[in-house]
Design a protein around this motif. Structure first.
Motif, short mmCIF file in Angstrom:
data_model
loop_
_atom_site.label_atom_id
_atom_site.label_comp_id
_atom_site.label_asym_id
_atom_site.label_seq_id
_atom_site.Cartn_x
_atom_site.Cartn_y
_atom_site.Cartn_z
N ALA A 1 22.20 -28.72 -40.33
CA ALA A 1 20.80 -29.07 -40.12
C ALA A 1 20.21 -28.29 -38.95
O ALA A 1 19.07 -27.83 -39.00
CB ALA A 1 20.67 -30.57 -39.88
N LEU A 2 20.99 -28.14 -37.87
CA LEU A 2 20.51 -27.39 -36.72
C LEU A 2 20.27 -25.94 -37.08
O LEU A 2 19.27 -25.33 -36.67
CB LEU A 2 21.51 -27.49 -35.57
N LEU B 1 19.90 -15.97 -34.96
CA LEU B 1 19.81 -17.22 -34.20
C LEU B 1 20.29 -18.40 -35.04
O LEU B 1 20.89 -19.35 -34.51
CB LEU B 1 18.37 -17.46 -33.76
N SER B 2 20.04 -18.36 -36.34
CA SER B 2 20.52 -19.42 -37.22
C SER B 2 22.04 -19.47 -37.23
O SER B 2 22.65 -20.55 -37.14
CB SER B 2 19.99 -19.20 -38.64
N ALA B 3 22.69 -18.29 -37.31
CA ALA B 3 24.15 -18.25 -37.26
C ALA B 3 24.67 -18.72 -35.92
O ALA B 3 25.68 -19.43 -35.82
CB ALA B 3 24.63 -16.82 -37.55
N ALA B 4 23.97 -18.32 -34.84
CA ALA B 4 24.37 -18.76 -33.49
C ALA B 4 24.29 -20.28 -33.37
O ALA B 4 25.15 -20.92 -32.75
CB ALA B 4 23.50 -18.09 -32.43
N TYR C 1 16.36 -21.68 -38.06
CA TYR C 1 15.86 -20.63 -38.95
C TYR C 1 14.41 -20.89 -39.37
O TYR C 1 13.59 -19.97 -39.44
CB TYR C 1 16.74 -20.52 -40.19
N ALA C 2 14.10 -22.15 -39.60
CA ALA C 2 12.73 -22.49 -40.00
C ALA C 2 11.74 -22.18 -38.88
O ALA C 2 10.59 -21.78 -39.14
CB ALA C 2 12.65 -23.97 -40.37
N ARG C 3 12.16 -22.32 -37.64
CA ARG C 3 11.25 -22.08 -36.51
C ARG C 3 11.18 -20.61 -36.14
O ARG C 3 10.14 -20.16 -35.63
CB ARG C 3 11.71 -22.88 -35.29
N THR C 4 12.25 -19.87 -36.33
CA THR C 4 12.30 -18.50 -35.82
C THR C 4 12.32 -17.43 -36.91
O THR C 4 11.93 -16.29 -36.66
CB THR C 4 13.54 -18.29 -34.93
#
Length: 410
Positions: free
Chosen positions: A35-36, A49-52, A41-44
């Motif tokens: 979920a995080l 960053l999503s993988a991070a 990913y939805a914000r950026t």
């Protein structure tokens, strides 16, 4: 020696409580990180960053494992486990509804995750106390099977929650699971005192003392040749297989088929852990450590032939089945670790494993960029075979069982 049975293990109430709360923990963590990752990913719109964000839950194990593990032996285990669930519940609610910037979301996950190795160590170190002898090894097998199953269920449930409620709702569900786990632990587990009395562990007077004590005991554990050998045997082969699994998604071109291969790997691990843990007698289980560790790497060599989705799934399942080699090391590890530092020893084993897997994924990922994913997977498999053979002296049971158990006073 007669092996334990599942009936004997699940007849112990404290194990049933540990098992149930562990399943909730693993499933909840998978949903939380998924979920995080989606939220970031939805914000950026940034895949990096999503993988991070997805990996952020693992990184604190490095710091927490190096500097805070002494708390696992110097605080009451039930209180530590409940504290871990409360921290997770609060963290998920903040992630879901506080509308923090992305950097703050990641910082919160990293900061609260520093204590995750301590909470996990308290749980693992309690197992030999509630399941003596071979029942402890079978208990570890059950938890490993549960971990693989909970990851699969968590990914499926996480996807369903994300589709129905969005990432904030999925994080709220994870928070609720943590609250349930905290209640289960509080009601189901009796109080047990710390393994090291508070008066004997004056490090509790301050965080600097906790850090010094953790470093001291870590040096002591790694300095013991027997403990060091078993730690390396539990770390290094897994580093290679983690690197191979990290290349499955790019190998399949980022397609959804990668989920099938990774699920097959989780299934192979679960089946092998179940079969070896339940049906292999203790002596046979220890003799199987070396061949199973070699098996961990061999199937990944087949990716050099560019298999399709079907054969890739078979090879991944066979390779992951080799992870059952660790069951033959568990009883020996308990025997060579002083009882008063058992929590920290299990925490060090877990922290080193998490760190090594991240390093393995990074190294093999760099190789994949240069030589291609299939070649990188095959190289990782070959490295796993070589590492297992190099550790043969430790993986063979006579290498350690011939030595006397250490003094519990030291």
């Amino acid at each position: 020696m007669k092996g334990a049975t599942f009936g004997e293990v699940f007849a112990v109430k404290e194990f049933r409580v540990l098992f149930g709360s562990f399943v909730l923990l693993i499933a909840g963590d998978v949903v939380k990180m998924l979920a995080l990752s989606v939220l970031v990913y939805a914000r950026t719109g940034s895949a990096g960053l999503s993988a991070a964000a997805y990996m952020a839950g693992w990184l604190p194990f490095v710091v927490g494992g190096l500097f805070l593990l002494s708390l696992a032996d110097r605080l009451a285990p039930r209180a530590l486990m409940i504290a871990g669930e409360v921290v997770r519940a609060v963290t998920c609610l903040v992630l879901a509804y506080a509308d923090l910037p992305v950097w703050a979301l990641l910082a919160l996950v990293l900061a609260t995750g520093l204590f995750s190795p301590v909470f996990m160590s308290a749980r693992t170190a309690m197992l030999p106390e509630v399941l003596p002898g071979d029942a402890f090894v079978l208990g570890r097998s059950v938890l490993n099977v549960a971990s693989a199953s909970a990851q699969i269920v968590g990914l499926a449930a996480g996807g369903a929650f994300l589709a129905a409620t969005g990432p904030s709702g999925a994080l709220a569900v994870t928070s609720a699971l943590s609250v349930v786990a905290a209640v289960v632990l509080r009601v189901g587990l009796p109080h047990r005192p710390p393994r090291v009395a508070r008066e004997a562990g004056r490090m509790l007077s301050g965080w600097s003392g906790a850090v010094r004590e953790t470093l001291r005991v870590n040096r002591r554990l790694v300095g013991d040749r027997r403990v060091r050998g078993l730690l390396l045997a539990q770390w290094l082969p897994c580093v290679c297989v983690a690197g191979a699994e990290a290349m499955v998604v790019p190998y399949l071109g980022g397609q959804g088929q990668a989920g099938m291969v990774l699920a097959a790997a989780a299934g192979g691990m679960a089946v092998s852990e179940f079969v070896v843990g339940r049906f292999a007698r203790p002596e046979l289980r220890e003799r199987l450590s070396l061949p199973l560790a070699v098996l961990l790497g061999v199937p990944w060599l087949g990716f050099a032939l560019a298999p399709g989705i079907g054969w890739a799934s078979v090879l991944a399942a066979l390779g992951a089945a080799g992870l059952a080699y660790q069951l033959g090391l568990q009883r020996r590890f308990v025997d060579v670790v002083p009882e008063e530092t058992r929590g920290q020893a299990f925490g060090l084993q877990s922290a080193g494993l998490m760190t090594g897997q991240a390093v393995g994924a990074a190294v093999v990922g760099a190789l994949g960029e240069a030589a291609g994913p299939g070649t990188a997977i095959a190289v990782a498999g070959g490295a796993g075979v070589l590492v297992a053979l190099a550790l043969a002296g430790v993986l063979r049971p006579q290498a350690l069982t011939a030595e006397a158990r250490p003094s519990r006073a030291g």
